[in-house]
Enzyme design. Structure first.
Site, PDB file in Angstrom:
ATOM      1  N   ARG A 280       0.828  -1.218   0.000  1.00  0.00           N
ATOM      2  CA  ARG A 280       0.000   0.000   0.000  1.00  0.00           C
ATOM      3  C   ARG A 280       0.862   1.268   0.000  1.00  0.00           C
ATOM      4  O   ARG A 280       0.571   2.234  -0.706  1.00  0.00           O
ATOM      5  CB  ARG A 280      -0.884  -0.020   1.240  1.00  0.00           C
ATOM      6  CG  ARG A 280      -1.837   1.164   1.371  1.00  0.00           C
ATOM      7  CD  ARG A 280      -2.338   1.331   2.807  1.00  0.00           C
ATOM      8  NE  ARG A 280      -2.722   0.080   3.428  1.00  0.00           N
ATOM      9  CZ  ARG A 280      -3.970  -0.366   3.554  1.00  0.00           C
ATOM     10  NH1 ARG A 280      -4.962   0.355   3.088  1.00  0.00           N
ATOM     11  NH2 ARG A 280      -4.210  -1.515   4.142  1.00  0.00           N
TER      12      ARG A 280
ATOM     13  N   ARG B  40     -13.444  -0.830  -0.611  1.00  0.00           N
ATOM     14  CA  ARG B  40     -12.880  -0.672   0.730  1.00  0.00           C
ATOM     15  C   ARG B  40     -13.805   0.070   1.691  1.00  0.00           C
ATOM     16  O   ARG B  40     -13.852  -0.245   2.883  1.00  0.00           O
ATOM     17  CB  ARG B  40     -11.523   0.029   0.683  1.00  0.00           C
ATOM     18  CG  ARG B  40     -10.424  -0.816   0.030  1.00  0.00           C
ATOM     19  CD  ARG B  40      -9.063  -0.156   0.181  1.00  0.00           C
ATOM     20  NE  ARG B  40      -8.642  -0.171   1.578  1.00  0.00           N
ATOM     21  CZ  ARG B  40      -8.608   0.902   2.363  1.00  0.00           C
ATOM     22  NH1 ARG B  40      -8.984   2.099   1.895  1.00  0.00           N
ATOM     23  NH2 ARG B  40      -8.203   0.812   3.611  1.00  0.00           N
TER      24      ARG B  40
ATOM     25  N   CYS C  40     -26.755  -1.154  -6.775  1.00  0.00           N
ATOM     26  CA  CYS C  40     -28.030  -1.298  -6.072  1.00  0.00           C
ATOM     27  C   CYS C  40     -27.784  -1.820  -4.661  1.00  0.00           C
ATOM     28  O   CYS C  40     -28.201  -2.916  -4.286  1.00  0.00           O
ATOM     29  CB  CYS C  40     -28.931  -2.248  -6.864  1.00  0.00           C
ATOM     30  SG  CYS C  40     -30.646  -2.201  -6.305  1.00  0.00           S
ATOM     31  N   GLU C  41     -27.049  -1.038  -3.885  1.00  0.00           N
ATOM     32  CA  GLU C  41     -26.710  -1.350  -2.497  1.00  0.00           C
ATOM     33  C   GLU C  41     -26.672  -0.052  -1.703  1.00  0.00           C
ATOM     34  O   GLU C  41     -26.003   0.906  -2.122  1.00  0.00           O
ATOM     35  CB  GLU C  41     -25.333  -2.018  -2.394  1.00  0.00           C
ATOM     36  CG  GLU C  41     -25.225  -3.375  -3.027  1.00  0.00           C
ATOM     37  CD  GLU C  41     -25.836  -4.468  -2.176  1.00  0.00           C
ATOM     38  OE1 GLU C  41     -26.088  -4.215  -0.980  1.00  0.00           O
ATOM     39  OE2 GLU C  41     -26.067  -5.567  -2.721  1.00  0.00           O
TER      40      GLU C  41
END
Length: 475
Positions: free
Chosen positions: A315, A355, A386-387
């Site tokens: 990262r 994330r 669709c969440e």
């Protein structure tokens, strides 16, 4: 999940909602005379005109510079205590042929954790001897391929894997160098760590079993135990947790040293980055020096030589080099306690950045196509899926006139965004574009609807996938 608080405690109303916080954006990020976001000499509007949105953009020079900086930091810290170090790039953060070229050219080894990642590293020309292979459930086929390829080290993650790796190496007529992954009981994030007697997780073996299992590894003539390995967490801003973990591992390391050489100690990765203006990770040079000092102290206390060290940043190399570009589709005000929050919906979401939904991760955002004199407004950047949990940026201040058609940039998306991307709701995954010195090039092709339909066996067999219009990114 989105925060239940209207405004998180760290978020402040900015003096300028167009400003780019230096730690959050690639080192080359700036605004041009027209107010457009420019990365490595390429403006966001030009990138979008050619490649569409959503679009992952990676600053090659920034990623290379971070890889080189981290390698030098650990080289210098190791030299100060009389040893050497191997720095692996943790491919799970984001891996492609170009990334392998960048990190290996900057002197890093490569860490992989699946057969697919191993295939990418090998195809990109990484030296097999400088590849480390992780994973809590490596298949026999994956182990055999790693052994046959001459992978430098395989990390044994469980008791069962001792026999599997030993058998594969014996059949190949090879002595396979291995590390044993150990749970030190330390879990760390940001500036905090928790030290316990046990750690309940899927990776590694208990610290109390390390000497016994290390001895068992040595009983196999086809295995060479080169050291212990530990990973204590992610997004860690200082060295305290690493120091505690090193002290715990050095006890087992010292015991194993009584019956044979243990040349290496691998303390993993997890070094944090700034996702928002409130994040202040310690400089990697300070972290490296503090970890090395703790290792030297521990070795003196145990009366053992300082081993060679190894680390696995991912990262901290690729995360800050990445920016994702979106197009705003709709905006709408939503009354909240104490005021109004504007929902800004974009043409991507959890399919290209999971994330926030997975971990409650926090991100920043800026309008990329212009600057604005409008007063800052509290916004939540929502995806198109669709969440209800499809949120990319939970809370941010953008100019109050943010509107459909604006380009929106979310920084610090180089790590664990494209690598976690999915086709949820049958959305094609976006391309990845590298920019450097005013030039843009595709390093990962985006997908099309045609390609998604072609994978559907029924549709492909009935030829229903032909002549369908393509929506979204053409790249």
């Amino acid at each position: 999940m989105a925060s239940s608080a209207p405004v998180p405690g760290w978020l402040r109303v900015p003096d300028d909602a167009n400003a780019l916080a230096p730690l959050v954006w690639p080192s080359t990020a700036a605004r041009d005379d027209a107010g457009r976001l420019v990365i490595a000499g390429v403006d966001a509007a030009s990138l979008v005109a050619e490649y569409g949105t959503p679009l992952h953009v990676v600053d090659e020079a920034d990623a290379r510079a971070r890889a080189s900086q981290i390698r030098r930091a650990f080289d210098d810290a190791a030299a100060a205590i009389g040893t050497t170090v191997t720095v692996y790039y943790a491919g799970k953060a984001f891996l492609s042929g170009a990334i392998v070229h960048w990190v290996t050219e900057e002197g890093l080894a490569v860490d992989v954790c699946t057969g697919g990642e191993l295939a990418v590293a090998l195809a990109a020309g990484a030296d097999p001897a400088r590849i480390g292979f992780h994973g809590n459930n490596k298949s026999v086929a994956e182990i055999e391929r790693a052994v046959e390829a001459g992978v430098g080290t395989i990390v044994i993650d469980s008791e069962i894997e001792i026999e599997r790796v030993a058998d594969a190496a014996a059949r190949a007529g090879r002595v396979q160098p291995v590390r044993l992954r150990v749970n030190s009981g330390v879990h760390a994030s940001t500036h905090e760590f928790l030290a316990t007697a046990h750690e309940d997780q899927k990776f590694g073996v208990p610290l109390a079993s390390a000497v016994e299992l290390g001895t068992r590894i040595r009983s196999h003539p086809s295995l060479d135990l080169i050291g212990l390995h530990c990973h204590i967490g992610s997004q860690i801003f200082d060295a305290a947790g690493f120091a505690e973990s090193a002290e715990r591992l050095l006890g087992a390391h010292a015991e194993l040293s009584k019956t044979g050489p243990v040349p290496e100690l691998n303390l993993g990765g997890g070094f944090g980055i700034a996702y928002t203006s409130a994040d202040e990770p310690s400089p990697i040079e300070e972290i490296a020096q503090a970890i090395a000092a703790a290792v030297a102290t521990g070795c003196r206390e145990h009366g053992i030589p300082v081993p060679k060290l190894a680390f696995e940043p991912g990262r901290s190399i690729i995360g800050p080099a990445g920016v994702t570009l979106y197009t705003v589709g709709t905006t709408k005000p939503v009354p909240i306690e104490g005021g109004v929050r504007r929902y800004v919906s974009i043409d991507g979401g959890m399919s290209d950045n999971a994330r926030t939904a997975l971990y409650g991760a926090e991100y920043s955002a800026r309008i990329a196509s212009r600057v604005s004199t409008a007063a800052p407004a509290l916004v939540r950047v929502a995806g198109k899926h669709c969440e209800s949990g499809d949120i990319v940026v939970d809370a941010e201040y953008l100019p109050g006139d943010v509107a459909p058609g604006d380009l929106l940039a979310v920084p610090a998306t180089g790590a664990y965004c494209w690598s976690l991307a999915s086709n949820y709701n049958h959305v094609p995954r976006p391309p990845v574009i590298a920019v450097r010195d005013g030039v843009a090039r595709v390093i990962v092709h985006g997908e099309t609807e045609q390609q998604l339909l072609a994978r559907d066996a029924v549709l492909a067999a009935s030829d229903l996938s032909n002549d369908r219009p393509m929506e979204g990114n053409p790249a």
